[in-house]
Each structure stands twice: as C-alpha cells, then as structure tokens.
Design an enzyme around this catalytic site. Structure first.
Site, mmCIF file in Angstrom:
data_model
loop_
_atom_site.group_PDB
_atom_site.id
_atom_site.type_symbol
_atom_site.label_atom_id
_atom_site.label_comp_id
_atom_site.label_asym_id
_atom_site.label_seq_id
_atom_site.Cartn_x
_atom_site.Cartn_y
_atom_site.Cartn_z
ATOM 1 N N ARG A 62 80.146 52.658 -45.965
ATOM 2 C CA ARG A 62 81.176 53.465 -46.943
ATOM 3 C C ARG A 62 82.553 53.176 -46.587
ATOM 4 O O ARG A 62 83.005 52.458 -47.542
ATOM 5 C CB ARG A 62 81.095 54.987 -46.405
ATOM 6 C CG ARG A 62 81.734 56.031 -47.197
ATOM 7 C CD ARG A 62 83.106 55.909 -46.987
ATOM 8 N NE ARG A 62 83.608 56.652 -45.827
ATOM 9 C CZ ARG A 62 84.805 56.730 -45.387
ATOM 10 N NH1 ARG A 62 85.904 56.270 -46.131
ATOM 11 N NH2 ARG A 62 85.323 57.242 -44.216
ATOM 12 N N GLU A 63 83.093 53.332 -45.337
ATOM 13 C CA GLU A 63 84.206 52.554 -44.936
ATOM 14 C C GLU A 63 84.586 51.215 -45.107
ATOM 15 O O GLU A 63 85.276 50.575 -45.741
ATOM 16 C CB GLU A 63 84.854 52.962 -43.816
ATOM 17 C CG GLU A 63 86.048 52.485 -43.292
ATOM 18 C CD GLU A 63 87.325 53.111 -43.611
ATOM 19 O OE1 GLU A 63 87.485 54.569 -43.791
ATOM 20 O OE2 GLU A 63 88.230 52.473 -44.227
ATOM 21 N N HIS A 122 79.698 60.468 -48.367
ATOM 22 C CA HIS A 122 81.065 60.743 -48.165
ATOM 23 C C HIS A 122 81.499 61.175 -49.614
ATOM 24 O O HIS A 122 81.767 60.207 -50.486
ATOM 25 C CB HIS A 122 81.770 59.687 -47.477
ATOM 26 C CG HIS A 122 83.151 59.951 -47.024
ATOM 27 N ND1 HIS A 122 84.347 59.340 -47.825
ATOM 28 C CD2 HIS A 122 83.665 60.371 -45.878
ATOM 29 C CE1 HIS A 122 85.429 59.891 -47.269
ATOM 30 N NE2 HIS A 122 84.839 60.615 -45.998
ATOM 31 N N THR A 142 94.044 58.238 -40.627
ATOM 32 C CA THR A 142 93.934 57.524 -41.828
ATOM 33 C C THR A 142 94.712 56.373 -41.933
ATOM 34 O O THR A 142 94.424 55.265 -42.563
ATOM 35 C CB THR A 142 94.272 58.510 -43.008
ATOM 36 O OG1 THR A 142 93.382 59.314 -42.981
ATOM 37 C CG2 THR A 142 93.944 57.981 -44.628
ATOM 38 N N HIS A 172 87.631 59.625 -36.561
ATOM 39 C CA HIS A 172 87.728 58.406 -37.513
ATOM 40 C C HIS A 172 88.989 57.854 -37.294
ATOM 41 O O HIS A 172 89.997 58.324 -37.561
ATOM 42 C CB HIS A 172 87.417 58.966 -38.947
ATOM 43 C CG HIS A 172 87.527 57.753 -39.921
ATOM 44 N ND1 HIS A 172 86.443 57.303 -40.435
ATOM 45 C CD2 HIS A 172 88.710 57.377 -40.591
ATOM 46 C CE1 HIS A 172 86.821 56.249 -41.447
ATOM 47 N NE2 HIS A 172 88.219 56.359 -41.482
ATOM 48 N N HIS A 206 91.543 54.483 -37.840
ATOM 49 C CA HIS A 206 92.091 53.337 -38.397
ATOM 50 C C HIS A 206 92.709 52.320 -37.360
ATOM 51 O O HIS A 206 93.371 52.762 -36.420
ATOM 52 C CB HIS A 206 92.797 53.239 -39.705
ATOM 53 C CG HIS A 206 91.978 53.659 -41.062
ATOM 54 N ND1 HIS A 206 91.470 52.757 -41.826
ATOM 55 C CD2 HIS A 206 91.408 54.677 -41.486
ATOM 56 C CE1 HIS A 206 90.810 52.868 -42.528
ATOM 57 N NE2 HIS A 206 90.437 54.279 -42.284
ATOM 58 N N HIS A 232 88.726 30.770 -11.936
ATOM 59 C CA HIS A 232 87.874 31.597 -12.497
ATOM 60 C C HIS A 232 86.271 31.206 -12.480
ATOM 61 O O HIS A 232 85.257 31.996 -12.091
ATOM 62 C CB HIS A 232 88.035 31.969 -14.197
ATOM 63 C CG HIS A 232 89.163 32.815 -14.464
ATOM 64 N ND1 HIS A 232 89.320 33.859 -15.155
ATOM 65 C CD2 HIS A 232 90.373 32.658 -13.854
ATOM 66 C CE1 HIS A 232 90.412 34.297 -15.322
ATOM 67 N NE2 HIS A 232 90.996 33.674 -14.636
HETATM 68 C C1 LIG Z 1 90.884 57.896 -46.849
HETATM 69 C C2 LIG Z 1 89.453 57.470 -47.579
HETATM 70 O O1 LIG Z 1 89.038 56.558 -47.289
HETATM 71 S S1 LIG Z 1 88.788 58.680 -48.510
HETATM 72 C C3 LIG Z 1 87.623 57.856 -49.309
HETATM 73 C C4 LIG Z 1 88.127 56.907 -50.479
HETATM 74 N N1 LIG Z 1 86.816 56.728 -51.103
HETATM 75 C C5 LIG Z 1 86.774 56.440 -52.432
HETATM 76 O O2 LIG Z 1 87.806 56.565 -52.956
HETATM 77 C C6 LIG Z 1 85.616 56.425 -52.910
HETATM 78 C C7 LIG Z 1 85.792 55.590 -54.432
HETATM 79 N N2 LIG Z 1 86.622 56.323 -55.423
HETATM 80 C C8 LIG Z 1 86.180 55.966 -56.619
HETATM 81 O O3 LIG Z 1 85.359 55.631 -57.067
HETATM 82 C C9 LIG Z 1 87.127 56.785 -57.548
HETATM 83 O O4 LIG Z 1 88.247 57.115 -56.798
HETATM 84 C C10 LIG Z 1 86.750 58.411 -57.690
HETATM 85 C C11 LIG Z 1 85.337 58.180 -58.438
HETATM 86 C C12 LIG Z 1 86.386 59.203 -56.351
HETATM 87 C C13 LIG Z 1 87.679 59.224 -58.380
HETATM 88 O O5 LIG Z 1 88.009 58.229 -59.816
HETATM 89 P P1 LIG Z 1 88.960 58.685 -60.868
HETATM 90 O O6 LIG Z 1 88.361 60.115 -61.222
HETATM 91 O O7 LIG Z 1 89.414 57.703 -61.720
HETATM 92 O O8 LIG Z 1 90.394 59.014 -59.849
HETATM 93 P P2 LIG Z 1 91.219 58.355 -59.345
HETATM 94 O O9 LIG Z 1 90.640 57.385 -58.364
HETATM 95 O O10 LIG Z 1 92.092 57.444 -60.051
HETATM 96 O O11 LIG Z 1 92.132 59.395 -58.323
HETATM 97 C C14 LIG Z 1 91.582 60.038 -57.233
HETATM 98 C C15 LIG Z 1 91.559 61.388 -58.035
HETATM 99 O O12 LIG Z 1 90.771 62.270 -57.099
HETATM 100 C C16 LIG Z 1 91.773 63.476 -56.581
HETATM 101 N N3 LIG Z 1 91.559 63.567 -55.140
HETATM 102 C C17 LIG Z 1 92.194 62.730 -54.264
HETATM 103 N N4 LIG Z 1 91.294 63.091 -53.085
HETATM 104 C C18 LIG Z 1 90.717 64.259 -53.295
HETATM 105 C C19 LIG Z 1 90.086 65.481 -52.431
HETATM 106 N N5 LIG Z 1 90.020 64.924 -51.128
HETATM 107 N N6 LIG Z 1 89.367 66.253 -52.915
HETATM 108 C C20 LIG Z 1 89.490 66.621 -54.309
HETATM 109 N N7 LIG Z 1 90.075 65.522 -55.185
HETATM 110 C C21 LIG Z 1 90.777 64.396 -54.555
HETATM 111 C C22 LIG Z 1 93.098 62.899 -57.092
HETATM 112 O O13 LIG Z 1 93.697 63.998 -57.286
HETATM 113 C C23 LIG Z 1 92.577 62.005 -58.376
HETATM 114 O O14 LIG Z 1 92.511 63.021 -59.182
HETATM 115 P P3 LIG Z 1 93.000 63.242 -60.908
HETATM 116 O O15 LIG Z 1 91.884 62.448 -61.631
HETATM 117 O O16 LIG Z 1 93.231 64.532 -61.246
HETATM 118 O O17 LIG Z 1 94.246 62.212 -60.579
HETATM 119 O O1 LIG Z 2 86.253 61.379 -43.949
HETATM 120 C C1 LIG Z 2 87.084 61.425 -43.005
HETATM 121 O O2 LIG Z 2 86.958 61.974 -41.980
HETATM 122 C C2 LIG Z 2 87.635 59.922 -43.072
HETATM 123 C C3 LIG Z 2 88.118 59.498 -44.421
HETATM 124 C C4 LIG Z 2 88.682 58.080 -44.207
HETATM 125 O O3 LIG Z 2 88.078 57.116 -44.438
HETATM 126 C C5 LIG Z 2 90.046 58.007 -43.673
HETATM 127 O O4 LIG Z 2 90.718 59.295 -43.598
HETATM 128 O O5 LIG Z 2 90.504 56.982 -43.413
HETATM 129 ZN ZN LIG Z 3 89.086 55.673 -43.198
#
Ligand SMILES: CC(=O)SCCNC(=O)CCNC(=O)[C@H](O)C(C)(C)COP(=O)(O)OP(=O)(O)OC[C@H]1O[C@@H](n2cnc3c(N)ncnc32)[C@H](O)[C@@H]1OP(=O)(O)O
Ligand SMILES: O=C(O)CCC(=O)C(=O)O
Ligand SMILES: [Zn+2]
Length: 449
Positions: free
Chosen positions: A67-68, A127, A221, A248, A250, A345
């Site tokens: 995932r990460e 996740h 984060t 978690h 970074h 050493h």
């Molecule tokens: C800190 C971290 O690492 S968190 C984990 C990160 N993981 C990911 O992002 C997984 C991979 N991501 C993706 O495939 C895509 O970003 C998706 C499918 C999740 C969303 O894709 P899209 O709908 O095209 O949106 P995009 O990525 O441009 O923007 C994120 C959207 O999620 C929304 N959003 C962000 N965080 C959250 C949350 N925790 N809960 C609900 N909605 C959220 C944003 O508001 C934005 O919504 P919008 O469509 O209204 O602008």
């Molecule tokens: O889900 C979590 O607790 C961590 C998400 C994440 O990858 C982050 O915040 O850096």
């Molecule tokens: Zn992270």
C-alpha cells in the site's frame, strides 16, 4: 552488490574482567544515575526497563509495502509480484499485510481479492478513504479488515477534502459502523495527526472508540514529529481510548524508526512498516530497521515472532521489483552492515564480536567480515588471516608484514587475494631464509580494486 566472503572470525574467550570502578559516587552523581538508570539498557546494550504501559515487548507489524510502498515513485507491482511479496511477508511472520485501496483502479480491486484469497496466516487489510463509496467496494473484496483514513490537520481540511471536524466525525462514525456491520476489523486514522488540533484529535478518536473501532491510527504524514512528541501524543491517547493504537511514521527528517520505538514505549500496539522503507516521497519506517531496533530491545520476542533470516530475500525481491539497489548502509542487510575495518575494532571483534556488534549477524542469516587490505589495518587482524591461511609466522613477522600491507595500501587498497599473496610470499621468503625486503606485488598479480 554482494557482501564479501567471510573471513570466519574465531572467538577466543574474553580477556581480563574490566577494572572495578574506583571512586564512590557523591550525592549529585547518585541522583543523576538514578534518573538515567530507569531508561538505560543493560550493560550488554540490550533491553532496558519498561514501564507498565510499554508495548516494546508486545506489538504487531502492519506491513504496508503493498500500500504505502506502492506510493514509492518507482513502484509498479503486477499481480504476480504482489502475490510473491505478500507470501514472502507472510512467511517472514508479519501479523498484517495492508493493500492499496480497491477504489484506486480495477486491477487494484482484483489484486485485493486475489491476495485476500491466498489463505495467508497474516490478516489482510485494505486502506481506504473514510468514505462510504470506498468502504462499500472494499468490504466486498474478502479482506479481513479496512484501514480508513481522513486528514484532520487544517492543511488537509482546507486543501485536500474541504470538510470540517463535525462532518469528518459524522462520516467516521457512519463508515466505522458500516464496516463493523460486515463483521470486518476496522481502524480509523487521522492523516497528518501531528499538525492536527489535539482536542479535535482526541475527540474524534474517543468517538470512534466508543462505537467499537478495533484500532485508532496516528500518522506522521509529513515526517515532522520527533520521538518525544510521539511519546507524548501516544501516551495521552492511551489514556483516552481503550482500543489498540496503530502508528505510521514518514521518514522525511529521519525519525521513522525512532518514532516507532517511542510510540511502542508509550503504549502503541501496531506499527506500519514497508520493505526498505519505500513509500510516498522518501518513505516510512523500514521493516528491516524496525526489526533491528526491536531485536535490541527484546531479542527473544523478536526472534520468536519473525524469521529474520528471510529479510535479505524479501528486500532483494522488493528492490528488484522497484528497480533500486539495497543501500550500502541498509540496516542488517547492507553491503557493509557487518564489515569491520579499523585495526582497533578488528582486534576487539576477533576477541569478542559483542565489542562492536549489537546485532548478531548469524541471527539474520548474515556473515561477519573483517577487512584487512587497507592502511587502517592492524597486526591483530592480519594475524587472524595468517592463521586462517595456516601460515606459521610469529608476532614479529606478522607486525613486519602488516607494515608492508600498510605501505602498499597507502597507494591504494588491496583486495583479499592480494593480501593473501603477500602473506604467502612473506611466509615462503621466511622459510627459504630470504631477507624481508619490501614485498611488492608484480603487475600481473595486481587485481583491479
Ligand atoms: C497520506 C496517504 O498516503 S493517504 C493514501 C493515499 N492513497 C491513495 O491516494 C490511493 C490512490 N489514489 C487514487 O487512486 C485516487 O486518488 C482515488 C481513486 C482515491 C481518488 O481519485 P479521484 O476521484 O480522481 O480524486 P483525486 O485523487 O484527484 O482527489 C482526491 C479526492 O479524494 C477526496 N479525499 C481525500 N482524502 C479523503 C478522505 N480521507 N476521505 C474522503 N475523501 C477524501 C478529495 O477531496 C478529492 O475529492 P474530489 O474528487 O472531490 O476532489
Ligand atoms: O492511514 C494511515 O494511518 C496513514 C496514511 C498515510 O499513509 C499517511 O498519512 O502518511
Ligand atoms: Zn504514509
């Protein structure tokens, strides 16, 4: 790079016991010692006192390479590679494997289903955003649980999802209840926890704890937190919720492993890791480094849970999949993690490896190496090599040949074959009664360093 072959160091018994301390401590020293003693490791360097809240000897790993780790710049895992990595992590013994959201793409969803159906011992999590749409897709994949997350810092509330705390709390409760209703494990995490308002954080964690969330998550984060800040936040949270606490971290400022350790000391129960620390930007707490840290804290516990000798293969598997080299200074498996060079050493290591090693290489399927073909070498290390080669030289001879090694190594380092040639030649010359004239290598004996 492959590590050099071992010089199979022998381990004679330790010499004289250390001299007893001569001066009795005065009151100031006694008070200072009492304060520090409560957190010091044992004189061997291992362990250290733990208070009732500490989980240093009782924690679980949530392994997030799938995932990460998929958020690492170079990462692209096809299904076959994901399955290989999941199986390897399972064999290693991690308690949980976290997968990319099935909402990310159709293949991500299919991969969740495939891995959830492998029948691994590790629990499989995915996740997802704290959103009903994502949760609905995820609960259908067959995973054991969901890790849900939403940003709570003002940065993320304003610039990521645009929701306020009232909305977030309402949504968190709806999503957690939904996942629970499906009989799955659920964790609620606040993204960017260390830049979130503390009252907001404690309120939302308490709200989800009350409705029976399995874990709450703290996430650094952006990698801004230090171990003391982590300790304080986790310890405070430990007094507010009764569920488990996942953390978690970074690594932007180099605290990923130290913060994980501080979190466990403060009562956190689960730590997120990834193989080689890969993740978004420069990644998170590395699985190998975290194991090294925890091994020093509680060797028996870590060795009973995890097959540490499998680390190297897992790291090589992931390194190849994301097309990187294992760094030379990687914890445990790096090219020089168990290489000893300086003469001081080397002498002590040959007498007793604990002098300069806190990790026993054999516990990790690794080998110790004493490097001697350089100008920092000493006669004790050279003598060890002489003995390994079965050459009969007295100490004066060894000192003389050590001087020759140093003279040559002042120009460039010698590889082990060159050192051996020199030692054999010195030995031969001595046997035939030749004087110890400077023993230079001829050009056809020179091997590129
Ligand atoms: C800190 C971290 O690492 S968190 C984990 C990160 N993981 C990911 O992002 C997984 C991979 N991501 C993706 O495939 C895509 O970003 C998706 C499918 C999740 C969303 O894709 P899209 O709908 O095209 O949106 P995009 O990525 O441009 O923007 C994120 C959207 O999620 C929304 N959003 C962000 N965080 C959250 C949350 N925790 N809960 C609900 N909605 C959220 C944003 O508001 C934005 O919504 P919008 O469509 O209204 O602008
Ligand atoms: O889900 C979590 O607790 C961590 C998400 C994440 O990858 C982050 O915040 O850096
Ligand atoms: Zn992270």
């Amino acid at each position: 790079m492959t590590p050099p072959t071992s010089t199979s160091t022998s381990t004679p018994p330790t010499s004289a016991s250390p001299a007893a301390s001569s001066t009795a401590p005065d009151a100031a020293i006694k008070a200072a010692v009492a304060a520090v003693q409560s957190v010091r490791p044992a004189p061997t360097g291992y362990g250290g006192p733990q208070d009732f809240i500490s989980r240093v000897g009782n924690f679980s790993i949530i392994e997030s390479t799938l995932r990460e780790g998929e958020q690492f710049a170079n990462a692209f895992f096809d299904t076959e590679t994901k399955i290989k990595i999941a199986r390897a992590l399972d064999e290693f013994g991690v308690e949980y494997i976290e997968l990319t959201s099935p909402a990310a793409s159709e293949q991500s969803r299919l991969d969740c289903i495939a891995i959830a159906n492998l029948g691994l011992k590790a629990k499989i999590l995915t996740h997802v955003r704290c959103h009903m749409d994502d949760a609905r897709i995820a609960v259908e994949t067959g995973v054991d649980g969901l890790d849900v997350v939403i940003g709570t810092s003002s940065f993320l509330r304003e610039f990521s999802h645009g929701k306020d705390m009232t909305y977030i709390t309402k949504q968190a409760i709806e999503v957690v209840e939904f996942i629970k209703s499906k009989g799955l494990e659920v964790r609620f995490s606040s993204e960017d926890s260390f830049r979130s308002d503390l009252v907001d954080l404690l309120n939302i964690y308490r709200a989800v704890d009350k409705i029976g969330v399995n874990r709450v998550g703290i996430a650094d984060t952006v990698g801004c937190a230090n171990p003391r800040q982590v300790y304080e936040l986790v310890r405070t949270l430990r007094g507010v919720v009764s569920c488990d606490i996942e953390c978690h971290f970074h690594n932007d400022t180099g605290c990923g492993i130290a913060n994980a350790y501080a979190a466990l000391e403060a009562g956190a129960t689960h730590i997120d890791t990834s193989v080689l620390g890969i993740g978004e930007r420069n990644g998170i707490t590395a699985l190998g480094g975290f194991c090294a840290r925890m091994y020093v804290a509680d060797r028996d516990y870590v060795m009973s849970k995890y097959k540490l000798h499998k680390l190297r293969d897992i790291e090589n598997l992931v390194a190849e999949a994301v097309q990187i080299q294992v760094p030379f200074n990687n914890y445990i498996t790096g090219y020089c993690a168990f290489t000893h060079k300086a003469g001081i050493h080397a002498k002590a290591i040959l007498n007793n490896p604990s002098t300069y090693e806190i990790l026993k290489p054999e516990d990790f399927g690794m080998t110790r190496y004493v490097s001697i073909g350089h100008r920092l070498t000493g006669w004790n290390a050279v003598k060890n090599r002489v003995q390994q080669l079965g050459l009969k030289l007295n100490d004066e001879d060894v000192k003389a040949v050590t001087a020759q090694i140093k003279e040559l190594a002042d120009v460039r380092p010698l590889n082990i074959d060159e050192v051996d040639t020199l030692l054999r030649r010195f030995h031969e010359d001595k046997k035939t009664g030749l004087d110890e004239s400077p023993c230079m290598l001829t050009s056809d004996e020179e091997v590129d360093a």
